[in-house]
Design a protein around this motif. Structure first.
Motif, PDB file in Angstrom:
ATOM      1  N   ALA A   1      36.546  24.311  52.518  1.00 42.15           N
ATOM      2  CA  ALA A   1      35.615  25.401  52.824  1.00 42.15           C
ATOM      3  C   ALA A   1      35.141  25.324  54.274  1.00 42.15           C
ATOM      4  CB  ALA A   1      34.424  25.345  51.867  1.00 42.15           C
ATOM      5  N   GLU A   2      34.855  24.101  54.725  1.00 42.74           N
ATOM      6  CA  GLU A   2      34.420  23.943  56.118  1.00 42.74           C
ATOM      7  C   GLU A   2      35.521  24.344  57.085  1.00 42.74           C
ATOM      8  OE1 GLU A   2      33.210  19.909  56.436  1.00 42.74           O
ATOM      9  OE2 GLU A   2      31.258  20.217  55.454  1.00 42.74           O
ATOM     10  N   ASN A   3      36.761  23.950  56.771  1.00 42.14           N
ATOM     11  CA  ASN A   3      37.879  24.326  57.634  1.00 42.14           C
ATOM     12  C   ASN A   3      38.089  25.835  57.652  1.00 42.14           C
ATOM     13  OD1 ASN A   3      38.395  21.662  58.265  1.00 42.14           O
ATOM     14  ND2 ASN A   3      39.877  21.386  56.626  1.00 42.14           N
ATOM     15  N   GLU A   4      37.949  26.461  56.454  1.00 47.75           N
ATOM     16  CA  GLU A   4      38.114  27.916  56.383  1.00 47.75           C
ATOM     17  C   GLU A   4      37.019  28.618  57.183  1.00 47.75           C
ATOM     18  OE1 GLU A   4      38.516  31.449  52.995  1.00 47.75           O
ATOM     19  OE2 GLU A   4      38.261  29.351  52.422  1.00 47.75           O
ATOM     20  N   GLY A   5      35.765  28.087  57.064  1.00 41.24           N
ATOM     21  CA  GLY A   5      34.672  28.679  57.835  1.00 41.24           C
ATOM     22  C   GLY A   5      34.896  28.551  59.330  1.00 41.24           C
ATOM     23  N   GLN A   6      35.379  27.379  59.753  1.00 39.25           N
ATOM     24  CA  GLN A   6      35.667  27.185  61.170  1.00 39.25           C
ATOM     25  C   GLN A   6      36.766  28.134  61.643  1.00 39.25           C
ATOM     26  OE1 GLN A   6      34.189  25.307  63.450  1.00 39.25           O
ATOM     27  NE2 GLN A   6      32.684  24.483  62.030  1.00 39.25           N
ATOM     28  N   ALA A   7      37.805  28.282  60.803  1.00 39.03           N
ATOM     29  CA  ALA A   7      38.899  29.187  61.173  1.00 39.03           C
ATOM     30  C   ALA A   7      38.403  30.630  61.283  1.00 39.03           C
ATOM     31  CB  ALA A   7      40.030  29.089  60.137  1.00 39.03           C
ATOM     32  N   LEU A   8      37.543  31.047  60.321  1.00 42.30           N
ATOM     33  CA  LEU A   8      37.001  32.407  60.364  1.00 42.30           C
ATOM     34  C   LEU A   8      36.124  32.608  61.594  1.00 42.30           C
ATOM     35  CD1 LEU A   8      36.730  35.124  58.928  1.00 42.30           C
ATOM     36  CD2 LEU A   8      34.796  34.189  57.645  1.00 42.30           C
ATOM     37  N   LEU A   9      35.319  31.584  61.905  1.00 39.37           N
ATOM     38  CA  LEU A   9      34.460  31.673  63.089  1.00 39.37           C
ATOM     39  C   LEU A   9      35.293  31.804  64.356  1.00 39.37           C
ATOM     40  CD1 LEU A   9      31.705  31.490  64.472  1.00 39.37           C
ATOM     41  CD2 LEU A   9      31.910  29.002  64.416  1.00 39.37           C
ATOM     42  N   ILE A  10      36.357  31.015  64.445  1.00 40.57           N
ATOM     43  CA  ILE A  10      37.234  31.084  65.625  1.00 40.57           C
ATOM     44  C   ILE A  10      37.893  32.456  65.721  1.00 40.57           C
ATOM     45  CG2 ILE A  10      39.360  30.151  66.627  1.00 40.57           C
ATOM     46  CD1 ILE A  10      38.556  27.427  65.486  1.00 40.57           C
ATOM     47  N   THR A  11      38.346  32.977  64.549  1.00 42.26           N
ATOM     48  CA  THR A  11      38.988  34.292  64.552  1.00 42.26           C
ATOM     49  C   THR A  11      38.039  35.377  65.027  1.00 42.26           C
ATOM     50  OG1 THR A  11      40.417  33.613  62.724  1.00 42.26           O
ATOM     51  CG2 THR A  11      40.187  35.977  63.110  1.00 42.26           C
ATOM     52  N   LYS A  12      36.812  35.373  64.482  1.00 42.34           N
ATOM     53  CA  LYS A  12      35.835  36.387  64.872  1.00 42.34           C
ATOM     54  C   LYS A  12      35.435  36.223  66.340  1.00 42.34           C
ATOM     55  CE  LYS A  12      33.832  37.486  60.370  1.00 42.34           C
ATOM     56  NZ  LYS A  12      34.246  38.894  60.485  1.00 42.34           N
ATOM     57  N   THR A  13      35.311  34.980  66.775  1.00 42.68           N
ATOM     58  CA  THR A  13      34.964  34.743  68.184  1.00 42.68           C
ATOM     59  C   THR A  13      36.043  35.279  69.104  1.00 42.68           C
ATOM     60  OG1 THR A  13      33.726  32.757  67.569  1.00 42.68           O
ATOM     61  CG2 THR A  13      34.379  32.975  69.874  1.00 42.68           C
ATOM     62  N   LYS A  14      37.298  35.018  68.766  1.00 45.73           N
ATOM     63  CA  LYS A  14      38.398  35.512  69.580  1.00 45.73           C
ATOM     64  C   LYS A  14      38.456  37.033  69.566  1.00 45.73           C
ATOM     65  CE  LYS A  14      40.061  31.538  70.900  1.00 45.73           C
ATOM     66  NZ  LYS A  14      39.998  31.138  72.315  1.00 45.73           N
TER      67      LYS A  14
END
Length: 309
Positions: free
Chosen positions: A193-206
């Motif tokens: 879940a933490e990895n998925e949240g980090q990936a989503l955050l990176i995607t939205k940031t980009k």
């Protein structure tokens, strides 16, 4: 009768001679006694011994030996731990004192093995009894080092040396194993879940960065376009002013009234509004006063442009 006795003597002498030699196999050391007392050590190969008096008390293997252990221990928080281990040991060296210890410390091999196994189990149980159940799985190396440290001196006194102790399997009661599996599974889910949240955050940031860059590029393009439009309008006005100035000069040279060209330009502008405007109605002041006012304004602009030159 004499011949029979001679045969007996010959056979006895042959047996005595044959019993005077003994073969010790490679990887083995023989220990002899005379009248039940330790005498000497025999090394691999053909050896001579005193017939009828010197006897082979024991043949000791100096090769590495292994034994498998299975036993149970209890942690400080009362959890049962089940061990499966492999023990590798050997005779310490081939010195006479070492061989004597190996030969005479224990009554037989069974007694030695019992003492060795119980000593190892006791050392591990004592170590595990000071640890919590959650710590044990990560202490394989520590357990091995603890056992070696605790029993090396004891084994040396017996004439042996611990070469290796491998913890092949460490298990707990079924209930504890299930709870540990659930903990691992929940930790894995948490990490996922933490990895998925980090990936989503990176995607939205980009994506936000891309949108911001697009807005910056569009704004810069619009700024440049507005600048170019302004430059076009300025050039257009400059050319119009030049044309008006030239026309005014030509009319002055021909002794004509410059108001005629201004009137012509005014009418051309009205025509342009009518042809290109999207509306349906154009409001003009058609009175003579209004027209006269417009003409004066245009003439004033013409004089202002002449003064600038």
């Amino acid at each position: 009768m004499g011949t029979a006795l001679l045969y007996v003597l010959i056979v006895f002498a042959a047996l005595v001679v044959l019993s005077s030699f003994v073969t010790i196999q490679q990887g083995t050391i023989g220990v002899t006694t005379v009248f039940g007392k330790y005498n000497r050590v025999l090394f691999p190969g053909l050896n001579f011994k005193i017939p009828l008096i010197e006897k082979i008390f024991k043949r000791i293997s100096i090769q590495n030996r292994s034994v498998e252990l299975e036993f149970q221990a209890i942690t400080v928080d009362q959890a049962n731990v089940y061990f499966k281990a492999m023990l590798l040991y050997a005779v310490w060296n081939q010195d006479e004192e070492t061989i004597k210890n190996v030969a005479f410390k224990f009554m037989d091999e069974r007694s030695f093995m019992q003492a060795l196994v119980r000593t190892i189990e006791g050392s591990i149980r004592g170590f595990v009894a000071t640890k919590r159940q959650a710590e044990v799985l990560g202490l394989r190396k520590d357990i091995t080092e603890h056992v070696k440290e605790q029993i090396d001196k004891t084994l040396e006194d017996w004439g042996f040396h611990l070469l290796d102790l491998q913890m092949n399997d460490i298990t707990f009661d079924e209930v504890i194993m299930k709870s540990m599996a659930q903990v691992v599974a929940s930790n894995n889910l948490k990490a996922a879940a933490e990895n998925e949240g980090q990936a989503l955050l990176i995607t939205k940031t980009k994506a936000a960065e891309a949108d911001g860059n697009a807005i910056k590029i569009a704004a810069e393009a619009e700024r440049q376009a507005a600048q170019l439009r302004g430059m076009g309008v300025a050039l257009f006005r400059e050319e119009v002013a030049k044309g008006m100035s030239m026309a005014a000069k030509e009319m002055q040279q021909a002794n004509l009234d410059t108001s005629v060209i201004l009137f012509s330009m005014w009418t051309e502008a009205i025509k342009h509004f009518a042809e290109n405007s999207k509306g349906n109605v154009i409001f003009l002041d058609g009175s003579s006063e209004g027209m006269d006012h417009t003409m004066h304004q245009m003439m004033g602009m013409n004089k202002l442009m002449d003064n600038k030159k």
